[in-house]
Every structure is written in structure tokens, then in C-alpha cells.
Design a protein around this motif. Structure first.
Motif, PDB file in Angstrom:
ATOM      1  N   ASN A  53       4.732   5.515 -16.937  1.00 62.31           N
ATOM      2  CA  ASN A  53       4.227   6.908 -16.448  1.00 62.31           C
ATOM      3  C   ASN A  53       2.463   6.901 -16.610  1.00 62.31           C
ATOM      4  N   ASP A  54       2.100   6.272 -17.777  1.00 58.19           N
ATOM      5  CA  ASP A  54       0.847   6.231 -18.015  1.00 58.19           C
ATOM      6  C   ASP A  54      -0.222   5.612 -16.965  1.00 58.19           C
TER       7      ASP A  54
ATOM      8  N   THR B 185       0.741  12.131  -6.386  1.00 58.55           N
ATOM      9  CA  THR B 185      -0.121  12.574  -5.274  1.00 58.55           C
ATOM     10  C   THR B 185       0.514  13.307  -4.090  1.00 58.55           C
TER      11      THR B 185
ATOM     12  N   THR C 132       0.362   6.045 -13.710  1.00 55.51           N
ATOM     13  CA  THR C 132       0.565   6.975 -12.542  1.00 55.51           C
ATOM     14  C   THR C 132       0.112   8.282 -12.569  1.00 55.51           C
ATOM     15  N   LYS C 133       0.050   8.900 -11.462  1.00 55.13           N
ATOM     16  CA  LYS C 133      -0.128  10.441 -11.311  1.00 55.13           C
ATOM     17  C   LYS C 133       0.607  10.923 -10.185  1.00 55.13           C
TER      18      LYS C 133
ATOM     19  N   ARG D 136       3.795   9.172  -6.206  1.00 50.66           N
ATOM     20  CA  ARG D 136       2.972   8.802  -7.108  1.00 50.66           C
ATOM     21  C   ARG D 136       1.915   7.770  -6.743  1.00 50.66           C
TER      22      ARG D 136
END
Length: 117
Positions: A109-110, A115, A112-113, A51
């Protein structure tokens, strides 16, 4: 044999309802709703994946709660590996980083994404 448009629609609607309803229940959400937060609270092992941080800076905590101690701050673009998915008692989704940065901790979580690198 001739079917009317209403019957075809009814059968199609029933098939969609049967197929969609279990999927909605089976997939966990990013944040538990208020009623289910207590049931879902805790950490589970998760398929390891990478992430990345998508905010300017993101605090890394000692536990999966915003009130826990901040042990590091990662900047935009920081890549880290996830090994656990955690939901706190407020229903917020957190990820546990287990390697690759020198810091083992929890990130909301908010920030991150997923990858591909």
C-alpha cells in the motif's frame, strides 16, 4: 427553561462520543495493530478501482508478503486496477492487481495512491 453551559457541553460531548466511537471501530486501518494483526490477516474482494505507483520503483510480489518472490517492478506513475485488499500477518496492507499491466500480483500500500484515471 434555561440550560447551563455545562449541560449543553455534556449533551454535545455524549452525542459526539456515541456517533464517533462506532465509526472508528468499523473503518479498517491501513495497517492492523499488533494485537489485531492475526485476526485481520487475509484477502477480501474489494471494489475495483485504479491506483498509481508513487515511489521511484515498486516491487510487485507473488503474495502479500515482502519476503515473497518479486515478479515485476513498476515505476513511478504506473496505473493498475485493484480487485482485492490483503492484510498480512504483520498487519501490512497490500493490494492485488488483477489486470491492465500484464502482471497479476501484490503491491504494498505505501507504494501506491488512489488515482482518478
Amino acid at each position: 427553561m434555561r440550560m447551563t453551559g455545562n449541560r449543553v457541553l455534556s449533551i454535545a460531548a455524549a452525542a459526539i462520543t456515541v456517533v464517533v466511537a462506532p465509526v472508528v471501530v468499523a473503518i479498517p486501518s491501513a495497517a492492523a495493530n499488533e494485537k489485531g494483526a492475526g485476526i485481520m490477516a487475509g484477502c477480501t474482494d474489494w471494489t475495483p478501482h485504479m491506483r498509481g505507483v508513487i515511489s521511484g520503483t515498486a516491487p510487485v510480489h507473488s503474495s502479500y508478503s515482502g519476503s515473497s518472490r518479486v515478479i515485476a517492478t513498476w515505476k513511478y506513475g504506473q496505473i493498475f486496477r485493484v480487485d482485492k485488499r490483503c492484510v498480512n500477518s504483520s498487519g501490512n496492507l497490500w493490494w492485488h492487481s488483477d489486470c491492465c499491466t500484464g502482471v497479476k500480483g501484490y503491491i504494498w500500500n505505501d507504494y501506491t495512491k488512489v488515482t482518478g484515471t
